[in-house]
Design a protein around this motif. Structure first.
Motif, PDB file in Angstrom:
ATOM      1  N   UNK A   1      -2.478   4.127  -3.426  1.00  0.00           N
ATOM      2  CA  UNK A   1      -2.280   3.089  -4.336  1.00  0.00           C
ATOM      3  C   UNK A   1      -1.929   1.620  -3.819  1.00  0.00           C
ATOM      4  N   UNK A   2      -2.208   0.740  -4.616  1.00  0.00           N
ATOM      5  CA  UNK A   2      -2.199  -0.805  -4.383  1.00  0.00           C
ATOM      6  C   UNK A   2      -1.357  -1.504  -5.140  1.00  0.00           C
ATOM      7  N   UNK A   3      -0.581  -2.218  -4.973  1.00  0.00           N
ATOM      8  CA  UNK A   3       0.351  -2.957  -5.925  1.00  0.00           C
ATOM      9  C   UNK A   3       0.780  -4.387  -5.283  1.00  0.00           C
TER      10      UNK A   3
ATOM     11  N   UNK B   1       7.775  -2.520  -5.840  1.00  0.00           N
ATOM     12  CA  UNK B   1       6.308  -2.055  -5.707  1.00  0.00           C
ATOM     13  C   UNK B   1       6.275  -0.706  -5.243  1.00  0.00           C
ATOM     14  N   UNK B   2       7.106  -0.506  -4.249  1.00  0.00           N
ATOM     15  CA  UNK B   2       6.774   1.043  -3.485  1.00  0.00           C
ATOM     16  C   UNK B   2       7.031   2.070  -4.719  1.00  0.00           C
ATOM     17  N   UNK B   3       8.295   1.665  -5.345  1.00  0.00           N
ATOM     18  CA  UNK B   3       8.890   2.725  -6.584  1.00  0.00           C
ATOM     19  C   UNK B   3       7.663   2.827  -7.573  1.00  0.00           C
ATOM     20  N   UNK B   4       7.089   1.790  -7.824  1.00  0.00           N
ATOM     21  CA  UNK B   4       6.065   1.776  -9.059  1.00  0.00           C
ATOM     22  C   UNK B   4       4.794   2.628  -8.299  1.00  0.00           C
ATOM     23  N   UNK B   5       4.363   2.260  -7.241  1.00  0.00           N
ATOM     24  CA  UNK B   5       3.518   3.136  -6.627  1.00  0.00           C
ATOM     25  C   UNK B   5       3.641   4.718  -6.541  1.00  0.00           C
TER      26      UNK B   5
ATOM     27  N   UNK C   1       0.720  -1.359   0.072  1.00  0.00           N
ATOM     28  CA  UNK C   1      -0.138  -0.164  -0.024  1.00  0.00           C
ATOM     29  C   UNK C   1       0.964   1.343   0.137  1.00  0.00           C
ATOM     30  N   UNK C   2       0.357   2.263  -0.791  1.00  0.00           N
ATOM     31  CA  UNK C   2       0.883   3.387  -0.330  1.00  0.00           C
ATOM     32  C   UNK C   2      -0.331   4.474   0.153  1.00  0.00           C
TER      33      UNK C   2
END
Ligand code: SF4
Length: 263
Positions: A41-43, A55-59, A30-31
């Motif tokens: 955001x969710x990834x 995933x944190x970078x993507x979000x 989660x972000x």
């Protein structure tokens, strides 16, 4: 090659992260706007640290691109405190990392650690307790390949130094290695000594409630759908449900406005 593969969902990761019996899983990342408790955001990702950091970078990128929102600071646990990730946050995105630094440079044998040497950024060298200079090596990098820069004291300086037994008892001179992104780690270290950091660590504990809620109330301890797309779908639906619940609470009790931040 993975140790175990789930026949019904080969992309699931075999993990013992919860420190009890291992199982197949995906990670739900989660972000979160930490002040309002809103999931930005969710990834889904594989349940390993590198994938969760990715995933944190993507979000962060996706939230900036979609909403034009970028956090001023980011709170996360030690898993996100590697030099490359701190470099991404500090140097690339300009985000203040409220994250513990992963640092294995501290020595446990009583001899001086790297922190005991002073780094002169302008001249790009270290200075030791005896006031001697450790210049940057022009040759090979350290044992971590391209990511570490080596600095060596001069043998002549160390030979008769009274501190040699505390500094380099088993070698003729002292070697210090510095990560190419050490400056970003220094930013995180400096933040860790501020009152704001203490506060954000406390705030982060409240965010953990969202994950507890996922398992206990929404029963997301087990997924119904298969594959990374199925995990992403279920995680997103769960985040929508949590946001609706949170928005209902906020509409009854509006909080003070505050700068967005995430965990
Ligand atoms: S042993 Fe060498 S590097 Fe260590 S304190 Fe003495 S002079 Fe400096």
């Amino acid at each position: 090659m993975p140790k175990f593969v789930a026949p019904s969902d080969p992309a699931a990761q075999w993990t013992g992260a919860l420190r009890n019996a291992a199982f197949f899983a995906y990670a739900d990342n989660y972000l979160i706007d930490i002040k309002f408790g809103i999931i930005m955001d969710v990834e889904s990702s594989r349940a390993i640290r590198q994938s969760e950091v990715g995933a944190s970078r993507t979000m962060i990128e996706r939230t900036e691109k979609t909403f034009g929102i970028k956090p001023e600071w980011l709170v996360a646990d030690t898993a996100y405190g590697s030099a490359p990730n701190l470099h991404f946050l500090v140097d690339v995105k300009g985000i203040a990392p409220h994250i513990p630094v992963i640092d294995k440079s501290r020595r446990e044998d009583g001899t001086f650690s790297r922190d005991d040497f002073i780094y002169d950024e302008a001249r790009d060298h270290y200075v030791c307790f005896s006031g001697k200079i450790l210049p940057r090596s022009s040759g090979a990098r350290g044992p971590r390949g391209d990511h570490a820069i080596s600095y060596f004291s001069r043998v002549a300086d160390c030979r008769d130094c009274p501190l040699k037994s505390k500094c380099c008892p088993k070698s003729p001179s002292r070697k210090i290695t510095r990560h190419v992104h050490e400056a970003a780690r220094d930013v995180a270290r400096a933040i860790a000594n501020t009152p704001a950091y203490e506060q954000t660590r406390r705030d982060r504990k409240e965010v953990e409630m969202l994950f507890a809620h996922l398992k206990r109330i929404l029963r997301l301890g087990r997924l119904r759908l298969r594959g990374p797309a199925g995990a992403q779908f279920e995680f997103t639906l769960a985040a929508i449900a949590q946001n609706l619940r949170r928005l209902a609470k906020l509409s009854l009790q509006p909080p003070d406005t505050a700068a967005p931040c995430v965990a």
